[in-house]
Design an enzyme around this catalytic site. Sequence first.
Site, PDB file in Angstrom:
ATOM      1  N   GLY A 115      33.730  37.635  39.519  1.00 26.99           N
ATOM      2  CA  GLY A 115      32.824  38.690  39.111  1.00 26.99           C
ATOM      3  C   GLY A 115      33.227  40.028  39.708  1.00 26.99           C
ATOM      4  N   CYS A 116      32.723  41.101  39.110  1.00 30.37           N
ATOM      5  CA  CYS A 116      33.096  42.432  39.602  1.00 30.37           C
ATOM      6  C   CYS A 116      32.541  42.680  40.999  1.00 30.37           C
ATOM      7  CB  CYS A 116      32.646  43.506  38.617  1.00 30.37           C
ATOM      8  SG  CYS A 116      30.896  43.453  38.165  1.00 30.37           S
ATOM      9  N   TYR A 117      31.228  42.555  41.164  1.00 27.56           N
ATOM     10  CA  TYR A 117      30.634  42.830  42.471  1.00 27.56           C
ATOM     11  C   TYR A 117      31.161  41.907  43.577  1.00 27.56           C
ATOM     12  CZ  TYR A 117      27.006  45.903  40.438  1.00 27.56           C
ATOM     13  OH  TYR A 117      26.328  46.926  39.823  1.00 27.56           O
ATOM     14  N   TYR A 285      36.943  50.137  43.690  1.00 25.53           N
ATOM     15  CA  TYR A 285      37.777  49.555  42.642  1.00 25.53           C
ATOM     16  C   TYR A 285      37.115  49.783  41.295  1.00 25.53           C
ATOM     17  CZ  TYR A 285      34.617  45.551  43.660  1.00 25.53           C
ATOM     18  OH  TYR A 285      33.531  44.743  43.900  1.00 25.53           O
TER      19      TYR A 285
END
Length: 318
Positions: A115-117, A285
């Site tokens: 996942g991104c987070y 990021y």
Amino acid sequence: MTRIFIDGEAGTTGLQIRDRLKHRSDLTLVTIDPAHRKDPEARRAMLNSVDVAILCLPDDAAKEAVAMIAPGSKTRVLDASTAFRTAPGWAYGMPEISAAQRAEIGRATRVANPGCYPQGLIALIRPLIERGILPPDCPVSYNAVSGYSGGGKKMIEDYEAKGRTAPPYHPYGLTFAHKHLPEMQSYARLSAPPLFQPAVGNYAQGMMGCVPLFSRQLARPVTGAAIHACLAETYEREAFIAVAPFEAIERAPGINPELLNNSNRMRLHVFANDAIGQILLMAIYDNLGKGASGAAVQNLNIMIGAEESLSTDLPEAA
């Protein structure tokens, strides 16, 4: 020539993966005729005919797609949903965790893109826990802001329609039951979920995550410089994660969630005041790059034995 099928290529993540891969001479990107995109048998045939299926689908649709792949099929799966990130039999697609993790991705038939987070938290916290600097039972807080592209097509449409009138900073996840929490706890090696407070900013893409700490939370007395050294040593040979110099600054242009947009890079910062025992860890990021499509291409490269950094950035990367 490796045959690749992106199931869900019309979504934000799928489009960005296709944009990264479209000029590759070692891959063949195959697609279903739009008229048959929702035909289960057409999808089943396609999923079982390729070398790697990249799933850019909601969780339930991803589970349905995996179930369509016949036992013994040659098809390997790289899934970008939340569905399999902590599931047995799936390799977690964050190779920077360890050399063993990179090797596991390389041989796996099922890989869950992270996942991104979670990637920012894991990159910041896991090395400290592994080195005995931070106890696993530390009550960690993680505050992060993402561009609105992370919310998918509907959120993108809403924010772009509102323009300047959209909220500049909109906290959410206020029931503290975000779907990324199991992934964060598991791969950061925390004994309990962090207190995670995500937010959406009024900008398209880019991400910044912060972990505040008090020195009294640490397992043993260390300075901010020692924490920085731990992270720098962990990632010194990694192509995509860099640790910024340890310096006392009030502000800097580089402290910007949009800094690494369109790239697969992540930059970590450590700020500290040893005199008062306060520390801030920070990860910057792109939620669509290292947080999604760039990471997916990196994982694909590892899976097929290609050079790991090949086409992980978009041409317009900052």
